[in-house]
Design an enzyme around this catalytic site. Structure first.
Site, mmCIF file in Angstrom:
data_model
loop_
_atom_site.group_PDB
_atom_site.id
_atom_site.type_symbol
_atom_site.label_atom_id
_atom_site.label_comp_id
_atom_site.label_asym_id
_atom_site.label_seq_id
_atom_site.Cartn_x
_atom_site.Cartn_y
_atom_site.Cartn_z
ATOM 1 N N HIS A 136 46.424 71.827 60.047
ATOM 2 C CA HIS A 136 47.295 72.447 58.616
ATOM 3 C C HIS A 136 46.462 71.803 57.173
ATOM 4 O O HIS A 136 46.554 72.165 56.307
ATOM 5 C CB HIS A 136 48.671 71.539 58.254
ATOM 6 C CG HIS A 136 48.936 70.331 57.615
ATOM 7 N ND1 HIS A 136 49.280 69.246 58.638
ATOM 8 C CD2 HIS A 136 48.958 69.750 56.770
ATOM 9 C CE1 HIS A 136 50.134 68.155 57.777
ATOM 10 N NE2 HIS A 136 49.050 68.300 57.204
ATOM 11 N N ASP A 166 49.024 70.710 66.197
ATOM 12 C CA ASP A 166 48.370 70.341 64.364
ATOM 13 C C ASP A 166 47.091 69.876 65.029
ATOM 14 O O ASP A 166 47.038 68.490 63.919
ATOM 15 C CB ASP A 166 49.434 69.895 63.851
ATOM 16 C CG ASP A 166 49.146 69.807 62.241
ATOM 17 O OD1 ASP A 166 48.488 70.852 62.307
ATOM 18 O OD2 ASP A 166 49.914 69.260 61.705
ATOM 19 N N SER A 239 47.494 62.976 55.996
ATOM 20 C CA SER A 239 47.341 64.061 57.209
ATOM 21 C C SER A 239 45.813 64.228 57.919
ATOM 22 O O SER A 239 45.340 63.735 57.376
ATOM 23 C CB SER A 239 48.028 65.689 56.783
ATOM 24 O OG SER A 239 49.323 65.206 56.824
#
Length: 496
Positions: A136, A166, A239
């Site tokens: 993402h 992901d 992230s």
């Protein structure tokens, strides 16, 4: 309490479920009774491992292998995504807004005419410059750069992405020998110390410390959820960054937080290193991930179902249907069978079965232990290929010549772990009309032109009907991977 992919909403969880029992059992109503006092151990129980006096040596060892990831986005990127630039300025106190703007986190009001961009984290896994991050973070990127611990900013290219876990793999384009980190050889235990290093709010090289709070968390982010829960603070921009153990080995990739505000409250989630390694190995070799396929529709074994089947425990995956022609049907599996293990690994529920099968390559032979009519059976199954994983969509793959095409590779959602209704989007042609309207891999098409669909052929039938009626576009109701439902009008274009 909203669940966030480093501040990207992907689902909702009940606040009560997260805090249930938080006050129960604490405090004493009165003085301790003599009988209870006599039952106490004569010597205090000591923890076997005491916290280290400092984590500085570990940080010095691994920090050079951690990078900040900076992307420039296409126009369809989601403002709530980690890659979309900055925190919502309406949620930031006025006295801090200027601070975030100075660090490139200005939000929609602070962008002016600058290209849209965002930040994330990553880590180098080889001396030749392969970098792991979250899908993402780079999913809608036009360009990608990584900033090393020594301050150098280098261009990188996306080698491959996997939306289901992901995970994305990058490669630094400039040749050289880079510092790198290694994956751990074993899974951490609940209570083990961990360090998270990353790029929260654009502040690269940030180190936080905590413990593994839980394992095996299913947070609704994807079909193969198996997260580590950690309490080391992570925020937007973390992230794709690594979670290390005290030996400096990567045990997870930070990807999500649960928070009422979008900031860290000590509920962070990391993809386990064993999952990451499996995905990265395929991305590095093939640029994509191909998963094993069994061909069964399953559901959890509830307490009531267990009692109805005469089972001692509510465990396993109950087969609703073994579809004709699939590996499961060829091996003799039937509706009503309860799958208990795969190659000796216990199957506690339907999601366990999905994860175990998806972790194996097509063509692999597996032994399934199952119950039928109260008797234990074993079947040997050669796995097929998960529909949609066998090839990357190319122009015209989804429609015969002369018919409207959308640029999608589709499969029944029930066969992919993405739900019980609709048609799952397995791949998207980036040059196709569906991609231009924001349809992404992992989305589920619920209906087309007002008609519910469950098979790719039904999608094509509705497209043909719309085309025959002279329409220039077809209206679809689509559910995103984060559970949001929206209507999308997709233009009908033809291939000659």
């Amino acid at each position: 309490m909203p669940l966030t992919v480093c501040r990207r909403p992907i689902a909702s969880v009940a606040a009560a479920a997260l805090v249930a029992g938080g006050a129960a059992g604490f405090g004493l109503a009165g003085p301790m009774t003599p009988a209870y006092a006599q039952a106490l151990p004569k010597t205090p129980i000591e923890a076997p491992d005491q916290p280290p006096g400092s984590f500085a040596n570990v940080v010095d060892k691994v920090k050079p292998g951690v990078v900040a990831v900076k992307v420039k986005l296409d126009d369809s990127a989601d403002d709530d995504d980690d890659s979309a630039g900055g925190p919502n300025m309406q949620q930031v106190p006025p006295q801090l807004r200027e601070f975030f703007k100075r660090f490139g986190q200005g939000g929609p009001g602070g962008r002016g005419m600058r290209p849209r961009g965002g930040v994330g984290s990553g880590f180098i896994i080889s001396a030749d410059g392969y970098v792991v991050t979250n899908n993402h973070v780079v999913d809608k990127a036009k360009t990608v750069q990584v900033t090393l611990d020594d301050g150098r900013t280098l261009d990188a290219k996306v080698i491959g992405k996997d939306s289901k876990t992901d995970i994305a793999l990058l490669k630094i384009t400039e040749s050289g020998s880079y510092p790198y980190v290694q994956f751990g050889k074993g899974a951490p235990r609940v209570g083990d110390w961990v360090l998270a290093i990353g790029n929260p709010f654009g502040l690269g090289g940030t180190v936080t410390v905590g413990i593994v709070s839980a394992r095996g968390r299913d947070i609704g982010a994807g079909p193969y959820d198996d997260f580590l829960q950690i309490d080391a603070p992570i925020n937007k921009g973390n992230s794709g960054g690594p979670t290390f153990n005290v030996n400096g080995e990567v045990v997870g990739v930070n990807t999500a937080i649960a928070s009422p505000s979008g900031g860290s409250v000590g509920l962070g989630f990391a993809i386990p290193a064993e999952t990451v390694q499996t995905v990265v190995d395929q991305l590095r070799t093939d640029g994509k991930v191909v998963r094993g396929y069994l061909g069964v529709q399953v559901q959890p074994v509830t307490k009531d179902i267990a009692e109805g089947l005469g089972l001692d425990k509510a465990k396993g995956a109950l087969v609703n249907d073994a579809e004709s022609g699939t590996p499961a049907a060829k091996a003799g599996l039937k509706s009503g069978d309860v799958i208990e293990s795969v190659n000796g690994v216990p199957v506690n529920n339907a999601r366990d079965l999905s994860r175990l099968i998806a972790g194996l390559k097509p063509g692999t032979e597996v032994k399934l232990a199952y119950l039928r009519g109260g008797k234990s059976e074993v079947a040997t199954v050669e796995l097929g290929t998960l529909p949609g994983d066998s090839k990357v969509t190319r122009r015209g793959d989804d429609a015969p010549s002369g018919q409207a095409r959308l640029g999608l590779s589709l499969a029944p959602a029930s066969e992919t772990g993405l739900g019980d209704e609709g048609v799952a989007v397995m791949d998207v042609d980036p040059d196709g009309p569906a991609a231009a309207r924001g349809i992404s891999q992992g989305d589920v098409i619920l209906d087309v032109a007002g008609t519910s669909v469950s098979k790719p052929s039904e999608v094509q039938a509705q497209i043909r009907a719309a085309e025959s009626s002279g329409r220039k576009a077809v209206l679809m109701r689509v559910k995103s991977a984060r559970g949001q439902t929206r209507f999308i009008a997709v233009p009908l274009t033809k291939e000659g």
